[in-house]
Design a protein around this motif. Structure first.
Motif, short mmCIF file in Angstrom:
data_model
loop_
_atom_site.label_atom_id
_atom_site.label_comp_id
_atom_site.label_asym_id
_atom_site.label_seq_id
_atom_site.Cartn_x
_atom_site.Cartn_y
_atom_site.Cartn_z
N SER A 1 52.73 54.13 21.47
CA SER A 1 51.61 54.32 20.55
C SER A 1 50.27 54.26 21.26
CB SER A 1 51.65 53.27 19.44
OG SER A 1 52.89 53.29 18.75
N PHE A 2 50.26 53.64 22.44
CA PHE A 2 49.03 53.50 23.20
C PHE A 2 48.98 54.46 24.37
CE2 PHE A 2 49.12 49.67 20.73
CZ PHE A 2 47.78 49.36 20.50
N GLN A 3 49.81 55.49 24.33
CA GLN A 3 49.83 56.48 25.39
C GLN A 3 49.43 57.85 24.84
OE1 GLN A 3 53.73 56.33 27.22
NE2 GLN A 3 53.59 54.14 27.62
N GLY A 4 48.90 58.68 25.72
CA GLY A 4 48.52 60.02 25.31
C GLY A 4 47.05 60.18 24.99
N LYS A 5 46.34 59.07 24.77
CA LYS A 5 44.90 59.14 24.55
C LYS A 5 44.27 57.78 24.84
CE LYS A 5 42.88 59.43 20.78
NZ LYS A 5 42.34 60.01 19.55
N TRP A 6 42.95 57.75 24.86
CA TRP A 6 42.23 56.52 25.15
C TRP A 6 42.17 55.62 23.92
CZ3 TRP A 6 40.33 55.45 30.00
CH2 TRP A 6 40.29 56.51 30.91
N HIS A 7 42.17 54.31 24.16
CA HIS A 7 42.01 53.33 23.09
C HIS A 7 40.98 52.28 23.48
CE1 HIS A 7 45.91 54.99 21.83
NE2 HIS A 7 45.67 54.48 20.64
N LEU A 8 40.19 51.86 22.51
CA LEU A 8 39.31 50.71 22.66
C LEU A 8 39.85 49.64 21.72
CD1 LEU A 8 35.81 52.47 22.64
CD2 LEU A 8 37.18 51.77 24.62
N PRO B 1 38.12 58.18 22.13
CA PRO B 1 38.99 57.00 22.03
C PRO B 1 39.27 56.58 20.59
CG PRO B 1 36.76 56.32 22.56
CD PRO B 1 36.78 57.83 22.62
N THR B 2 40.45 56.03 20.39
CA THR B 2 40.80 55.41 19.12
C THR B 2 40.39 53.95 19.19
OG1 THR B 2 42.68 56.88 18.69
CG2 THR B 2 42.70 54.72 17.61
N VAL B 3 39.56 53.53 18.24
CA VAL B 3 39.16 52.12 18.17
C VAL B 3 40.13 51.40 17.25
CG1 VAL B 3 37.35 50.51 17.49
CG2 VAL B 3 36.74 52.69 18.57
#
Length: 227
Positions: free
Chosen positions: A75-82, A118-120
């Motif tokens: 779920s935390f792969q494939g894009k940026w997360h903050l 990013p997804t916050v």
């Protein structure tokens, strides 16, 4: 205090936090703009942990998001997360940081392509008081694109340890409630599911957006074979 007054009180706190963030950001923006080194930002790999020993792969994840879906390592792969730790009844740090991140997120979105925005996500460390619906309404007050998640204490402990955060419950002496102490930084997770940096609010939106865009470019150059 009845629930209507409580909600009104929270809305006041959130609004006040937003005003404070704007004021701080404007003041800091002026400072950066007047500095001769305003555009000389050191973006070495070590600054963001990319290619350094600071990189931590997130592997121990078993949470539930604000839509009731399971969150795992993928779920935390494939894009940026903050990622930030907190809870909905947090009186100051959480609303301040979320309001600040909303301004940062909007500024990043002006120039980044969709996959690099990013997804916050707020990870609630207080599942006893924070129900899924409450989390969803709370984070979306600050930005409709923000997400939240929580889990059992064991799940949360595992995630917090993996991301390098901290939290604790401190009983209050005058009643049967408790307060929560927790990490205030924002953890940056890259598209490979690695914690590559932590940011300390307040963040100046346009400066942070510039740094983030350069970090994205550095990531693509460094990790092209993995994408």
């Amino acid at each position: 205090m009845n629930w209507r007054n409580l909600v009104s009180h929270k809305i006041f706190l959130w609004s006040a936090a937003t005003i404070v963030v704007i004021g701080v950001s404007v003041g800091l923006s002026r400072h950066y703009s007047s500095s001769s080194n305003a555009n000389k930002i050191d973006l070495s790999p070590q600054m963001f942990g990319i290619g350094s020993k600071k990189v931590k792969k997130l592997t121990s994840i078993n949470l539930v998001d604000d839509e009731g879906r399971q969150l795992g390592p993928s779920s935390f792969q494939g894009k940026w997360h903050l990622v930030l730790l907190g809870f909905t009844s947090c009186p100051d740090v959480c609303p301040f940081t979320l309001a600040n991140l909303s301004a940062v997120h909007d500024k990043i979105s002006e120039h980044a392509v969709p996959k690099d925005i990013p997804t916050v996500i707020l990870i609630s460390v207080d599942p006893h008081r924070d129900k899924i619906a409450d989390l969803r309404n709370y984070v979306r007050h600050f930005n409709p694109k923000f997400r939240a998640a929580t889990g059992t204490k064991e799940m949360i402990d595992q995630f917090v340890k993996g991301i390098g955060g901290f939290y604790e419950f401190v009983p209050k002496k005058d009643d049967n409630t408790y307060r929560v102490n927790h990490s205030a930084e924002v953890f940056v997770v890259d598209p490979l599911g690695r914690v590559v940096e932590s940011l300390n609010p307040p963040l100046v939106p346009h400066v942070t957006a510039t740094q983030f865009q350069k970090m994205i470019s550095l990531f693509h150059k460094t990790n092209a074979p993995h994408l």
